[in-house]
Design an enzyme around this catalytic site. Structure first.
Site: not given
Ligand code: NDP
Length: 478
Positions: A184, A236-239, A241, A258, A292, A389
């Site tokens: 995706k 993508g974002s840590t959130e 993730g 990642e 990133c 970030e």
């Protein structure tokens, strides 16, 4: 001496044939989504709608996973590695043949300067397919046991900052190891993935080996949560993730994540200042800072602070912001209005918290999403712009006195993806790199990538490695 003005040097977009609308790529064909939902992909430099793209729902994702499962069991899984390699080489060569088209389309859909998509992104994409094609028939020698097997169907979700390159990082190793994929792309940058689908057709890749389901976050969640997906790969974002890690916890699915970063770029007083300034600029303004591993925290030794800052400002005053398709452009458009809002908000918070913002004089276009290259001085470790970030062309500048202080400040972050060290002394490079809790440490350079070198994070930057021999491991059972 007077400065020369740059005449416009636009790359022609006539090489790109954007269709008014795109379907989903499932089982080797473009198909309509079950409920006919669609979204628009916009050129962030002009806000022009480029194309309408299908939005995959759960039943579409189900179809894609079924196609991937069939291909895995009947063709791709049983195929000898030396045969799989031929397809990957073919894909790599077609990417090279269509490189100008891919570069122009990437710049149109993403907003990044053509110089970067042409000279960095697309060559690296081809290099990834060449590199992993080379592994496909040598997996028994990769150090993962005498008879490593593919995992099965991989569900892969990628972000918008390097759309085609992240696709290559995900698809090339998966296919080399004998897995099939459902990928995706990000909602704002789906177009090069759809041309990649055409390339799969052109390469006669067996149907179902690669499936591309466009859509927003809900489509990504449907891929991640599908019960017949064996392995999840996310950038993508840590959130998000975190949400994915929670969603797959307790299932048999493997996962690699990642995520974000807040890299320290450390300049010692013996560094070559001009070279360091180039590295700082490349570290934070490459791809508008939508990176990133961007060097978003500059740590400068106090004794060279004034000299370095003056030199950095001089260099920044020469950066050209504007049309991504102009070959002279250094900084293109911010990828979306949502991302621009986020950059603005965090920058305002930086000023409110007492840091001082500076940008060179630069005219921003009227339409589209733009943010001038900015540095913040007087930043402390407690400031949000030193901790979060920003994912934009915004640099936070901090100082240090001793090497120990530099390392302590560099490691004072929940992230750990990358770092940079600038010094003349090799021993100092090694001693500092050894203490930095970061997956990649660049010495006297920054943002250098190679398909043969592994990439990944510590702490909240995620887990697992992509690239190199290490990148095979996530796609093999051994
Ligand atoms: P996201 O993490 O939301 O997007 C990454 C990918 O995940 C996209 O394809 C997205 O789809 C998809 N996605 C979103 N929600 C889910 C979900 N619940 N389950 C599965 N997939 C999902 O990043 P954003 O685009 O929202 O950016 C927000 C911030 O994240 C940025 O400001 C930046 O700080 C950071 N970021 C970091 C990146 C990195 O590489 N470190 C990359 C991108 C963002 P869709 O695009 O359709 O929403």
């Amino acid at each position: 001496m007077p400065l020369f003005e740059y005449a416009p040097a636009p790359e022609s977009r006539s090489i790109v044939d954007i269709k008014p609308s795109y379907g989903l790529f499932i089982g080797g064909e473009f198909v309509d989504p079950a409920d006919g939902a669609a979204m628009k992909s916009v050129n962030p430099a002009s806000e022009e709608v480029l194309a309408e793209v299908a939005e995959a729902g759960e039943s579409d994702v189900d179809r894609a996973v079924a196609a991937a499962r069939r291909a895995y069991e009947t063709t791709w899984g049983p195929m000898p590695g030396r045969e799989r390699a031929k397809y990957l080489y073919r894909i790599a060569r077609i990417i090279q043949e269509r490189s100008r088209e891919l570069a122009v389309l990437e710049s149109l859909d993403n907003g990044k300067p053509i110089r970067e998509s042409r000279d960095v992104d697309v060559p690296l994409v081809a290099a990834h397919f060449f590199y992993y094609a080379g592994w496909a028939d040598k997996l028994t020698h990769a150090g993962f046991g005498p008879d490593p097997r593919p995992v099965g169907v991989a569900g892969q979700v990628i972000p918008w900052n390097f759309p085609l390159l992240m696709l290559a990082w995900k698809i090339a190793p998966a296919l080399a190891c004998g897995n099939t994929v459902v990928l995706k792309p990000a909602e704002t940058t789906p177009l090069t993935a759809l041309v990649f689908a055409e390339i799969c057709q052109q390469a006669d890749l067996p149907p179902g080996v690669v499936n591309i389901v466009t859509g927003a976050g809900a489509t990504g969640a449907a891929v991640v949560n599908h019960p017949d997906v064996d392995k999840v790969a996310f950038t993508g974002s840590t959130e998000v993730g975190r949400a994915i890690a929670r969603a797959v916890a307790g299932t048999r699915k493997r996962v690699t994540l990642e995520l974000g970063g807040k890299a320290a770029n450390i300049v010692f007083d013996d560094a070559a200042i001009d070279q360091a300034v180039e590295g700082i600029v490349n570290g934070i303004f490459f791809n508008q800072g939508h990176v990133c591993c961007a060097g978003s925290r500059l740590l400068v030794q106090e004794s060279v602070y004034d000299e370095l800052l003056a030199s950095l400002k001089r260099r920044m005053a020469r950066l050209r912001v504007g049309d991504p398709l102009d070959k002279n452009t250094d900084i293109g458009a911010i990828n979306s209005s949502a991302q621009l809002d986020r950059i603005r908000t965090l920058s305002e918070i930086g000023s409110q918290e007492g840091a001082e913002a500076w940008s060179p004089p630069c005219e921003l276009p009227d339409r589209g999403f733009w943010f001038a290259p900015t540095i913040f001085t007087g930043v402390t470790q407690a400031h949000r712009i030193a901790r979060e970030e920003i994912f934009g062309p915004v640099l936070s500048v901090l100082t240090f006195r001793t090497p120990e202080e530099a390392v302590a400040k560099a490691n004072n972050t929940p992230y750990g993806l990358s770092a940079g060290v600038w010094t003349e002394k090799g021993s100092r490079i090694l001693a500092t790199a050894d203490k930095l809790r970061a997956g990649v440490v660049w010495a006297n350079t920054f943002n250098k990538f190679d398909p043969a070198s592994p990439f990944g994070g510590y702490k909240e930057s995620g887990y697992g490695r992509e690239g190199g021999r290490h990148g095979l491991e996530a796609y093999l059972v051994h």
